[in-house]
Design a protein around this motif. Structure first.
Motif, PDB file in Angstrom:
ATOM      1  N   ASN A   2      48.002  38.062  -9.842  1.00  0.00           N
ATOM      2  CA  ASN A   2      49.322  38.688  -9.846  1.00  0.00           C
ATOM      3  C   ASN A   2      50.393  37.675 -10.228  1.00  0.00           C
ATOM      4  O   ASN A   2      50.101  36.538 -10.582  1.00  0.00           O
ATOM      5  CB  ASN A   2      49.617  39.332  -8.483  1.00  0.00           C
ATOM      6  CG  ASN A   2      49.701  38.301  -7.357  1.00  0.00           C
ATOM      7  OD1 ASN A   2      49.850  37.100  -7.585  1.00  0.00           O
ATOM      8  ND2 ASN A   2      49.616  38.771  -6.124  1.00  0.00           N
ATOM      9  N   GLU A   3      51.672  38.091 -10.128  1.00  0.00           N
ATOM     10  CA  GLU A   3      52.766  37.240 -10.596  1.00  0.00           C
ATOM     11  C   GLU A   3      52.934  35.978  -9.748  1.00  0.00           C
ATOM     12  O   GLU A   3      53.588  35.024 -10.173  1.00  0.00           O
ATOM     13  CB  GLU A   3      54.071  38.035 -10.620  1.00  0.00           C
ATOM     14  CG  GLU A   3      54.517  38.531  -9.257  1.00  0.00           C
ATOM     15  CD  GLU A   3      55.805  39.324  -9.324  1.00  0.00           C
ATOM     16  OE1 GLU A   3      56.455  39.297 -10.386  1.00  0.00           O
ATOM     17  OE2 GLU A   3      56.150  39.978  -8.323  1.00  0.00           O
ATOM     18  N   PHE A   4      52.366  35.964  -8.529  1.00  0.00           N
ATOM     19  CA  PHE A   4      52.422  34.777  -7.680  1.00  0.00           C
ATOM     20  C   PHE A   4      51.185  33.898  -7.857  1.00  0.00           C
ATOM     21  O   PHE A   4      50.984  32.954  -7.109  1.00  0.00           O
ATOM     22  CB  PHE A   4      52.552  35.183  -6.209  1.00  0.00           C
ATOM     23  CG  PHE A   4      53.816  35.927  -5.901  1.00  0.00           C
ATOM     24  CD1 PHE A   4      55.012  35.256  -5.755  1.00  0.00           C
ATOM     25  CD2 PHE A   4      53.815  37.302  -5.785  1.00  0.00           C
ATOM     26  CE1 PHE A   4      56.178  35.933  -5.485  1.00  0.00           C
ATOM     27  CE2 PHE A   4      54.973  38.001  -5.508  1.00  0.00           C
ATOM     28  CZ  PHE A   4      56.170  37.320  -5.359  1.00  0.00           C
ATOM     29  N   SER A   5      50.347  34.243  -8.843  1.00  0.00           N
ATOM     30  CA  SER A   5      49.098  33.529  -9.140  1.00  0.00           C
ATOM     31  C   SER A   5      48.067  33.651  -8.024  1.00  0.00           C
ATOM     32  O   SER A   5      47.142  32.835  -7.934  1.00  0.00           O
ATOM     33  CB  SER A   5      49.373  32.045  -9.452  1.00  0.00           C
ATOM     34  OG  SER A   5      50.092  31.921 -10.651  1.00  0.00           O
ATOM     35  N   ASP A   6      48.217  34.663  -7.150  1.00  0.00           N
ATOM     36  CA  ASP A   6      47.139  34.974  -6.208  1.00  0.00           C
ATOM     37  C   ASP A   6      45.932  35.465  -7.005  1.00  0.00           C
ATOM     38  O   ASP A   6      46.083  36.147  -8.023  1.00  0.00           O
ATOM     39  CB  ASP A   6      47.567  36.068  -5.229  1.00  0.00           C
ATOM     40  CG  ASP A   6      48.702  35.629  -4.326  1.00  0.00           C
ATOM     41  OD1 ASP A   6      48.809  34.421  -4.075  1.00  0.00           O
ATOM     42  OD2 ASP A   6      49.474  36.492  -3.884  1.00  0.00           O
ATOM     43  N   VAL A   7      44.732  35.123  -6.553  1.00  0.00           N
ATOM     44  CA  VAL A   7      43.499  35.503  -7.248  1.00  0.00           C
ATOM     45  C   VAL A   7      42.835  36.648  -6.484  1.00  0.00           C
ATOM     46  O   VAL A   7      42.551  36.529  -5.291  1.00  0.00           O
ATOM     47  CB  VAL A   7      42.538  34.302  -7.348  1.00  0.00           C
ATOM     48  CG1 VAL A   7      41.246  34.704  -8.042  1.00  0.00           C
ATOM     49  CG2 VAL A   7      43.211  33.149  -8.100  1.00  0.00           C
ATOM     50  N   CYS A   8      42.618  37.760  -7.175  1.00  0.00           N
ATOM     51  CA  CYS A   8      42.036  38.964  -6.567  1.00  0.00           C
ATOM     52  C   CYS A   8      40.659  39.195  -7.187  1.00  0.00           C
ATOM     53  O   CYS A   8      40.516  39.186  -8.408  1.00  0.00           O
ATOM     54  CB  CYS A   8      42.925  40.177  -6.811  1.00  0.00           C
ATOM     55  SG  CYS A   8      44.684  39.882  -6.499  1.00  0.00           S
ATOM     56  N   VAL A   9      39.653  39.406  -6.338  1.00  0.00           N
ATOM     57  CA  VAL A   9      38.269  39.473  -6.792  1.00  0.00           C
ATOM     58  C   VAL A   9      37.596  40.730  -6.240  1.00  0.00           C
ATOM     59  O   VAL A   9      37.750  41.057  -5.055  1.00  0.00           O
ATOM     60  CB  VAL A   9      37.475  38.223  -6.331  1.00  0.00           C
ATOM     61  CG1 VAL A   9      36.033  38.289  -6.815  1.00  0.00           C
ATOM     62  CG2 VAL A   9      38.153  36.945  -6.812  1.00  0.00           C
ATOM     63  N   ALA A  10      36.835  41.421  -7.107  1.00  0.00           N
ATOM     64  CA  ALA A  10      35.977  42.521  -6.665  1.00  0.00           C
ATOM     65  C   ALA A  10      34.552  41.988  -6.572  1.00  0.00           C
ATOM     66  O   ALA A  10      33.964  41.591  -7.583  1.00  0.00           O
ATOM     67  CB  ALA A  10      36.052  43.691  -7.645  1.00  0.00           C
ATOM     68  N   ASP A  11      34.012  41.943  -5.351  1.00  0.00           N
ATOM     69  CA  ASP A  11      32.657  41.442  -5.126  1.00  0.00           C
ATOM     70  C   ASP A  11      31.726  42.639  -4.950  1.00  0.00           C
ATOM     71  O   ASP A  11      31.821  43.384  -3.967  1.00  0.00           O
ATOM     72  CB  ASP A  11      32.632  40.552  -3.879  1.00  0.00           C
ATOM     73  CG  ASP A  11      31.332  39.765  -3.757  1.00  0.00           C
ATOM     74  OD1 ASP A  11      30.263  40.413  -3.714  1.00  0.00           O
ATOM     75  OD2 ASP A  11      31.388  38.520  -3.707  1.00  0.00           O
ATOM     76  N   HIS A  12      30.810  42.836  -5.909  1.00  0.00           N
ATOM     77  CA  HIS A  12      29.941  44.007  -5.893  1.00  0.00           C
ATOM     78  C   HIS A  12      28.893  43.946  -4.787  1.00  0.00           C
ATOM     79  O   HIS A  12      28.481  44.984  -4.264  1.00  0.00           O
ATOM     80  CB  HIS A  12      29.267  44.172  -7.253  1.00  0.00           C
ATOM     81  CG  HIS A  12      30.192  44.696  -8.303  1.00  0.00           C
ATOM     82  ND1 HIS A  12      29.782  45.107  -9.548  1.00  0.00           N
ATOM     83  CD2 HIS A  12      31.545  44.897  -8.290  1.00  0.00           C
ATOM     84  CE1 HIS A  12      30.817  45.521 -10.258  1.00  0.00           C
ATOM     85  NE2 HIS A  12      31.906  45.389  -9.522  1.00  0.00           N
ATOM     86  N   ALA A  13      28.441  42.757  -4.420  1.00  0.00           N
ATOM     87  CA  ALA A  13      27.420  42.642  -3.374  1.00  0.00           C
ATOM     88  C   ALA A  13      28.022  42.829  -1.986  1.00  0.00           C
ATOM     89  O   ALA A  13      27.457  43.503  -1.130  1.00  0.00           O
ATOM     90  CB  ALA A  13      26.707  41.300  -3.469  1.00  0.00           C
ATOM     91  N   LEU A  14      29.189  42.214  -1.752  1.00  0.00           N
ATOM     92  CA  LEU A  14      29.849  42.350  -0.453  1.00  0.00           C
ATOM     93  C   LEU A  14      30.576  43.682  -0.318  1.00  0.00           C
ATOM     94  O   LEU A  14      30.993  44.055   0.785  1.00  0.00           O
ATOM     95  CB  LEU A  14      30.843  41.202  -0.247  1.00  0.00           C
ATOM     96  CG  LEU A  14      30.252  39.797  -0.161  1.00  0.00           C
ATOM     97  CD1 LEU A  14      31.362  38.756  -0.042  1.00  0.00           C
ATOM     98  CD2 LEU A  14      29.296  39.684   1.014  1.00  0.00           C
ATOM     99  N   ARG A  15      30.785  44.361  -1.447  1.00  0.00           N
ATOM    100  CA  ARG A  15      31.491  45.656  -1.471  1.00  0.00           C
ATOM    101  C   ARG A  15      32.896  45.529  -0.889  1.00  0.00           C
ATOM    102  O   ARG A  15      33.330  46.343  -0.066  1.00  0.00           O
ATOM    103  CB  ARG A  15      30.703  46.712  -0.701  1.00  0.00           C
ATOM    104  CG  ARG A  15      29.315  46.977  -1.257  1.00  0.00           C
ATOM    105  CD  ARG A  15      28.550  47.922  -0.374  1.00  0.00           C
ATOM    106  NE  ARG A  15      27.191  48.134  -0.861  1.00  0.00           N
ATOM    107  CZ  ARG A  15      26.268  48.852  -0.219  1.00  0.00           C
ATOM    108  NH1 ARG A  15      26.574  49.419   0.925  1.00  0.00           N
ATOM    109  NH2 ARG A  15      25.060  48.994  -0.726  1.00  0.00           N
ATOM    110  N   GLU A  16      33.590  44.498  -1.327  1.00  0.00           N
ATOM    111  CA  GLU A  16      34.946  44.311  -0.843  1.00  0.00           C
ATOM    112  C   GLU A  16      35.807  43.622  -1.892  1.00  0.00           C
ATOM    113  O   GLU A  16      35.306  43.001  -2.831  1.00  0.00           O
ATOM    114  CB  GLU A  16      34.965  43.518   0.458  1.00  0.00           C
ATOM    115  CG  GLU A  16      34.502  42.087   0.352  1.00  0.00           C
ATOM    116  CD  GLU A  16      34.546  41.351   1.686  1.00  0.00           C
ATOM    117  OE1 GLU A  16      35.411  41.677   2.517  1.00  0.00           O
ATOM    118  OE2 GLU A  16      33.708  40.459   1.903  1.00  0.00           O
TER     119      GLU A  16
END
Length: 518
Positions: free
Chosen positions: A409-423
């Protein structure tokens, strides 16, 4: 050219609207790529260029740093104005109300004691005086506490105004040396003094004989106002603000078909407001154009070395894709070229999703048998950081098992979709864990892809339950996007510079363009 651009920049910063200028190389119209970026973009030249010397198309690293810092300052000011400042104002209003109400509550409690004292006459005179003394001392403490709180919030509001003014001055500074001295203070403003201690006395008489005088008369209890902490905090204010921006139902404004549809969709990335690059199982990247009304919408096709690659586009409009077959990241130099170079190679890790941060850093999902990480590379493709662990109460645990899609996002936070953890897992720029999201129904949630919009909301597709979730930047659930037309197996997504969501149907290959913000 430089003078015109400078005037345009001033107009943009004052009005918040997009300015226009002309490319000296081809006389095409230049526009800003987004509202907080100081780079001009020439759609004809298909490249970024320096404001002072656009025809050279030679954007140096220091200018990239300046743009990133301007972008970061702009984002911080937006956060302070829209969320932090309203919180402090609302907190002061609440303190003022309590400052008025609490003396009346203490007065009422004393009156109740007087009534009880009258009924019990001399027998309870001692107990009544005791409780009055207790209340008076407590009232002095309460009012001192409230007065101190008021001073704290008034002082912080004044400091906040000074920070906003200093940041506004920095937005007009082009000197990288001065800009690099900027230190973000937004986390400081998000750390709030607890609004507690507003205890209102209620006297409950007890006319039964009590063995411990003076408590035979009754007891004083103090009640905190209900839901105070839940209503008076920055995340709640942010949630209120963004909920007002959402349409009741998202509108499907366009539909594209990736051909042939049997190859499905693996990933998509917006190129311009009308164009999108797609990947599937056919070892081809297709550039689709919404403006082509008749016939096939494929504008151009690029041959790649593997099936179902994840793709991303840099600021210089070079296309990067992950090749799981030989564990590499490859680069197509530009949309006008089919020349492919291998730029990164991994021995024991399989590359998955790719994305670029506001600092033009490449984020790579890497999956392995023993470790799975998010790797960050700078504009020169030098490794900056590996994000792998989170520290909770002194215990270090792994963040990821199968990170598949990533965005920033604009604050450089990193967002991840983990398929194994389902989160969905979110860390800040430094890799510090912020929050995770496991859906409204933890047992059935299957996050597939995710993107962030210009409000820093996180949009998550669930192609098993056929839902699209929206979270705010604090991890609070906002809504499920609904449309008149059902989205079958929602998969890869991208958001263009107009804020429209392009969402692909994994199986059919259709891409639907949604407008969901007012």
């Amino acid at each position: 050219m430089a003078a015109n651009v400078s005037q345009a920049q001033t107009a943009l910063s004052e009005s918040g609207q997009f300015s226009k200028c002309t490319c000296q190389s081809c006389n095409a119209e230049l526009t800003y790529q987004n509202s907080c970026c100081k780079k001009w973009f020439c759609r004809t030249c298909n490249k970024y260029g320096r404001v002072q010397d656009h025809p050279n198309h030679d954007l140096c690293y220091s200018e990239t740093e300046s743009d990133f810092l301007h972008n970061k300052i702009y984002a911080e000011n937006t956060e302070l104005k829209k969320n932090v400042k309203p919180f402090y104002k609302r907190a002061l209003e609440y303190i003022s109300k309590e400052q008025s109400d609490i003396p009346q509550c203490f007065k009422t409690a004393k009156e109740h004691i007087d009534i009880c004292e009258h009924l019990l006459h001399k027998q309870v005179a001692f107990a009544a005086r005791y409780f009055k003394n207790v209340l008076e001392e407590k009232e002095r403490q309460q009012m001192t506490h409230i007065s101190n709180l008021r001073k704290i919030f008034e002082k912080r509001l004044d400091e906040l105004e000074e920070t906003l003014q200093e940041n506004c001055k920095l937005l007009n500074v082009q000197d990288l040396t001065k800009l690099c001295k900027f230190q973000s203070s937004v986390d400081r403003w998000r750390t709030n003094t607890d609004l507690t201690g507003f205890e209102k006395p209620i006297f409950k008489p007890n006319l039964m004989v009590h063995e411990n005088s003076p408590h035979f008369l009754g007891n004083i209890i103090y009640e905190e106002p209900q839901n105070c902490s839940n209503q008076l905090n920055i995340p709640t204010i942010n949630l209120e603000n963004i909920q007002n921006r959402f349409l009741r139902q998202a509108n499907v404004v366009d539909v594209l078909q990736r051909r042939p549809p049997e190859h499905g969709l693996c990933d998509v990335t917006c190129v311009e407001s009308q164009r999108i690059l797609t990947s599937g199982q056919d070892k081809r990247l297709h550039l689709l154009d919404l403006s082509i009304q008749d016939g096939d919408s494929i504008l151009q096709t690029y041959k790649v070395s593997c099936e179902s690659p994840h793709i991303a586009m840099s600021e210089s409009r070079a296309v990067f894709y992950s090749d799981k077959r030989d564990k590499t990241i490859k680069q197509i130099e530009s949309l006008d070229s089919n020349r492919i170079n291998t730029v990164l190679h991994f021995d024991n890790l399989e590359p998955r999703g790719l994305a670029f941060s506001p600092a033009n850093h490449l984020l790579v999902c890497l999956v392995g048998a023993r470790r799975s990480i998010i790797a960050r590379y700078d504009a020169r493709l030098k490794l900056v950081r590996e994000i792998e662990y989170k520290d909770i109460d002194g215990t270090c645990t792994k963040l990821f098992r199968e990170p598949t899609f990533v965005c920033s996002n604009e604050f450089s936070d990193v967002c991840v979709a983990d398929h194994a953890l389902r989160e969905v897992i979110v860390v800040n720029f430094s890799g510090v864990f912020q929050f995770s999201y496991r859906g409204q129904d933890e047992k059935s949630f299957r996050p597939h892809c995710l993107v962030t919009d210009n409000l820093s909301n996180i949009v998550v597709s669930d192609n098993v339950n056929q839902e699209v979730h929206v979270l705010d930047k604090y991890g609070q659930f906002v809504t499920l996007l609904t449309t008149g037309q059902k989205i079958e197996r929602p998969g890869p997504m991208s958001i263009n510079d107009e804020g429209k969501l392009w969402i692909g149907e994994s199986v059919s290959g259709k891409i639907k363009v949604l407008k969901y913000l007012d």
